[in-house]
Design a protein around this motif. Structure first.
Motif, PDB file in Angstrom:
ATOM      1  N   SER A  27       0.824  -1.209   0.000  1.00  0.00           N
ATOM      2  CA  SER A  27       0.000   0.000   0.000  1.00  0.00           C
ATOM      3  C   SER A  27       0.859   1.260   0.000  1.00  0.00           C
ATOM      4  O   SER A  27       0.634   2.188  -0.791  1.00  0.00           O
ATOM      5  CB  SER A  27      -0.922  -0.008   1.221  1.00  0.00           C
ATOM      6  OG  SER A  27      -1.682   1.185   1.286  1.00  0.00           O
ATOM      7  N   HIS A  39      -6.072   0.312  -0.588  1.00  0.00           N
ATOM      8  CA  HIS A  39      -6.510  -0.480   0.562  1.00  0.00           C
ATOM      9  C   HIS A  39      -8.021  -0.637   0.522  1.00  0.00           C
ATOM     10  O   HIS A  39      -8.768   0.351   0.526  1.00  0.00           O
ATOM     11  CB  HIS A  39      -6.095   0.198   1.870  1.00  0.00           C
ATOM     12  CG  HIS A  39      -6.712  -0.408   3.081  1.00  0.00           C
ATOM     13  ND1 HIS A  39      -7.226   0.345   4.116  1.00  0.00           N
ATOM     14  CD2 HIS A  39      -6.937  -1.706   3.425  1.00  0.00           C
ATOM     15  CE1 HIS A  39      -7.719  -0.445   5.040  1.00  0.00           C
ATOM     16  NE2 HIS A  39      -7.568  -1.696   4.649  1.00  0.00           N
ATOM     17  N   THR A  41     -11.077  -0.778   2.080  1.00  0.00           N
ATOM     18  CA  THR A  41     -11.446  -0.329   3.416  1.00  0.00           C
ATOM     19  C   THR A  41     -12.785  -0.922   3.843  1.00  0.00           C
ATOM     20  O   THR A  41     -13.757  -0.903   3.092  1.00  0.00           O
ATOM     21  CB  THR A  41     -11.543   1.207   3.448  1.00  0.00           C
ATOM     22  OG1 THR A  41     -10.307   1.754   2.978  1.00  0.00           O
ATOM     23  CG2 THR A  41     -11.802   1.704   4.850  1.00  0.00           C
ATOM     24  N   VAL A 188      -5.209  -5.382   0.068  1.00  0.00           N
ATOM     25  CA  VAL A 188      -4.723  -4.354  -0.860  1.00  0.00           C
ATOM     26  C   VAL A 188      -4.812  -4.895  -2.280  1.00  0.00           C
ATOM     27  O   VAL A 188      -4.479  -6.064  -2.535  1.00  0.00           O
ATOM     28  CB  VAL A 188      -3.269  -3.964  -0.520  1.00  0.00           C
ATOM     29  CG1 VAL A 188      -2.642  -3.114  -1.618  1.00  0.00           C
ATOM     30  CG2 VAL A 188      -3.231  -3.227   0.813  1.00  0.00           C
TER      31      VAL A 188
END
Length: 248
Positions: A27, A39, A41, A188
């Motif tokens: 990342s 990333h 999330t 990622v």
């Protein structure tokens, strides 16, 4: 018959080298290369201590619309597109699901997950929930999830809509065949075209990290050793002579 696009899988060697980099370094390195947000999330590890990398098979959910996806799905189970992404799984693949962050519907249950394990899948990243978690845990599948739920996949407001198309998962665009690297730091997405350069850049960074970590543990100045200041470069080079980089 439902036609599903095939993905182009990167080489096993490239995937293994991405996995060796790890999610956090991948990342950070991609950010320095201009990919600011890679990333995924929301999903976090539900099976701690696992580290995976593999090409992405994608599954997209949409808000349910009954004229497109009603009770007829149970008359013909092949309408259930979440089955079709699993049909595509080969050893080492990662299923990535855009479930819109919805935690009210379990996109897979233990029977589907058992099939996934049997196909040799590396793991799953789901921006949403799965069900039957008590049984799924026994399969020891690496999982990055937003939540778990008792509900099945279309019980509430979702319907599976497309397989192996570009998706938005956890705020990240994932293209089928992208390399997913995931560990306890998170998941990622590594664009295949940037993977080699990312690995090279990450390796250069790691070459001095062991030295800097040692110095910081000794109480040495953060300003000098992280990141490694040019004034400390000669000291690092001297240390490296007796501590050569181990080739994997």
């Amino acid at each position: 018959m439902t036609e599903i696009a095939k993905i182009t899988r990167p080489s096993a060697d490239l995937v293994a080298r991405v996995q060796a980099v790890g999610a956090a370094t991948a990342s950070a390195t991609l950010a320095h290369m201009g990919i600011r947000n890679c990333h995924i999330t929301g999903p976090v590890s539900f099976n701690k201590g696992k580290s995976i990398a593999g090409p992405a098979l994608t599954l997209q959910f949409m808000p349910k619309r009954e004229d497109l996806y009603g009770e007829g799905e149970y008359a013909s189970v092949e309408k259930q597109l979440h089955r079709h992404v699993l049909y595509q799984v080969e050893k080492g693949d990662v299923v990535v699901v855009d479930a819109r962050g919805d935690i009210t519907a379990g996109v897979f249950g233990d029977m589907m997950m058992t099939y996934f394990r049997g196909r040799g899948g590396a793991g799953m990243v789901v921006d949403g929930a799965i069900r039957d978690f008590v049984n799924v845990q026994k399969l020891d599948i690496p999982l990055w999830l937003t939540a778990v739920t008792p509900n099945f996949h279309t019980q509430t407001g979702l319907m599976p809509f497309a397989v192996n198309v570009p998706i938005a998962c956890g705020g990240v665009t994932v293209i089928p065949g992208d390399i997913i690297v995931a560990d306890d730091d998170g998941a990622v997405c590594v664009p295949v075209a940037l993977a080699e350069q990312m690995i090279q850049n990450a390796t250069q960074h790691h070459e001095w990290e062991d030295f800097s970590r040692m110095k910081l543990m000794q109480g040495a100045p953060l300003q000098r050793y992280y990141p490694l200041h040019e004034d400390a470069r000669a000291e690092y080079e001297e240390w490296r002579k007796s501590n050569p980089i181990q080739q994997s």
